[in-house]
Design an enzyme around this catalytic site. Structure first.
Site, PDB file in Angstrom:
ATOM      1  N   ASP A  66      34.336 -21.785 -31.716  1.00 52.15           N
ATOM      2  CA  ASP A  66      34.021 -20.725 -30.736  1.00 52.15           C
ATOM      3  C   ASP A  66      33.826 -21.284 -29.329  1.00 52.15           C
ATOM      4  OD1 ASP A  66      34.042 -19.123 -32.897  1.00 52.15           O
ATOM      5  OD2 ASP A  66      31.990 -18.422 -32.751  1.00 52.15           O
TER       6      ASP A  66
ATOM      7  N   HIS B 137      39.255 -31.771 -31.764  1.00 49.98           N
ATOM      8  CA  HIS B 137      39.929 -32.827 -32.519  1.00 49.98           C
ATOM      9  C   HIS B 137      39.107 -34.123 -32.465  1.00 49.98           C
ATOM     10  CE1 HIS B 137      44.038 -35.047 -33.313  1.00 49.98           C
ATOM     11  NE2 HIS B 137      43.070 -35.433 -34.132  1.00 49.98           N
TER      12      HIS B 137
ATOM     13  N   HIS C 192      45.780 -26.908 -35.673  1.00 53.60           N
ATOM     14  CA  HIS C 192      45.685 -27.710 -34.437  1.00 53.60           C
ATOM     15  C   HIS C 192      47.013 -28.377 -34.095  1.00 53.60           C
ATOM     16  CE1 HIS C 192      44.177 -30.305 -31.300  1.00 53.60           C
ATOM     17  NE2 HIS C 192      44.635 -31.364 -31.946  1.00 53.60           N
TER      18      HIS C 192
ATOM     19  N   CYS D  45      44.930 -35.165 -26.300  1.00 51.61           N
ATOM     20  CA  CYS D  45      44.708 -35.821 -27.604  1.00 51.61           C
ATOM     21  C   CYS D  45      45.368 -37.196 -27.572  1.00 51.61           C
ATOM     22  CB  CYS D  45      45.327 -35.010 -28.748  1.00 51.61           C
ATOM     23  SG  CYS D  45      44.602 -33.381 -29.016  1.00 51.61           S
TER      24      CYS D  45
ATOM     25  N   GLU E 215      19.628 -19.493 -20.314  1.00 60.45           N
ATOM     26  CA  GLU E 215      20.648 -20.440 -19.905  1.00 60.45           C
ATOM     27  C   GLU E 215      21.223 -20.021 -18.559  1.00 60.45           C
ATOM     28  OE1 GLU E 215      23.347 -18.628 -23.333  1.00 60.45           O
ATOM     29  OE2 GLU E 215      24.392 -20.231 -22.298  1.00 60.45           O
ATOM     30  N   GLU E 216      21.950 -20.965 -17.958  1.00 54.35           N
ATOM     31  CA  GLU E 216      22.581 -20.722 -16.664  1.00 54.35           C
ATOM     32  C   GLU E 216      23.567 -19.556 -16.796  1.00 54.35           C
ATOM     33  OE1 GLU E 216      26.034 -23.164 -14.223  1.00 54.35           O
ATOM     34  OE2 GLU E 216      24.832 -24.237 -15.702  1.00 54.35           O
TER      35      GLU E 216
ATOM     36  N   CYS F  12      48.388 -31.134 -31.445  1.00 51.33           N
ATOM     37  CA  CYS F  12      47.939 -32.124 -30.460  1.00 51.33           C
ATOM     38  C   CYS F  12      48.630 -31.877 -29.119  1.00 51.33           C
ATOM     39  CB  CYS F  12      48.247 -33.532 -30.950  1.00 51.33           C
ATOM     40  SG  CYS F  12      47.056 -34.085 -32.186  1.00 51.33           S
TER      41      CYS F  12
END
Length: 201
Positions: free
Chosen positions: A105, A91, A144, A150, A55-56, A146
């Site tokens: 992650d 979300h 979570h 969101c 990967e980059e 908001c």
């Protein structure tokens, strides 16, 4: 193979990130959208480790934006624009998949992310099983908060839906005759994303 699974997970998350970008970028004031970089699987038949990923290379400060477990709450994610947009992405995916899937992650340099994970409910989602415990989904729902992004995307607060459910069970008879709540739920189904198809798998 773990390497093949890692590749599949990251590229699946990347497809969700592209759909998220398509919805968020046109919104006034949203700005840059996080991107999950592509990961390629290479086969080296003569090597001791026949499969590897390419990967980059990301140059700069590597930051973990999302919560991996209950003990690791990263405050950088709350304060930085990239961190907030990553939480909004989580979300958005959670809402799009009706709470069946969560990208976890989220980490990388600036808005470029890599080495992500996916949590699905135990039964999986549309034939896909992630590589993280589904307890991550429960934890996300509880933790979570908001933010403005969101709100820009019109995502429903996870806290209010829980409170509504509790009220609904305690006052079921009052809520039943109210047909307007049922009507409101109908258009949501039309907005579900189409199944992803992968030719290489």
């Amino acid at each position: 193979s773990v390497v093949i699974q890692e590749c599949y997970v990251q590229n699946t998350a990347r497809e969700y990130a592209k759909l998220y970008a398509a919805e968020a970028e046109p919104l006034e004031g949203f700005g840059e959208v996080p991107e999950i970089i592509q990961i390629f699987l290479i086969h080296r038949p003569t090597n001791n480790i026949p499969y590897a990923t390419v990967e980059e290379e990301l140059v700069g400060e590597f930051v973990k934006y999302s919560v991996k477990d209950g003990k690791e709450v990263n405050f950088l994610r709350r304060d930085s624009e990239a961190g907030q947009k990553c939480c909004t992405f989580q979300h958005w995916v959670y809402e799009k998949t009706n709470g069946n899937l969560l990208v976890t992650d989220l980490q990388g340099v600036g808005m470029k992310l890599t080495d992500v994970g996916i949590a699905t409910l135990a039964k999986g989602y549309k034939g896909f099983k992630g590589n993280c415990s589904f307890s991550f989904i429960e934890q996300f729902r509880a933790l979570h908060q908001c933010n403005e992004y969101c709100e820009m995307l019109g995502l429903k607060s996870l806290r209010t839906t829980h409170q509504k459910q509790r009220k609904a069970t305690s006052t079921k008879s009052k809520n039943l005759p109210n047909s307007s709540t049922v009507k409101k739920m109908v258009p949501k189904k039309a907005r579900e994303p189409r199944d992803f198809t992968y030719s290489e798998h």
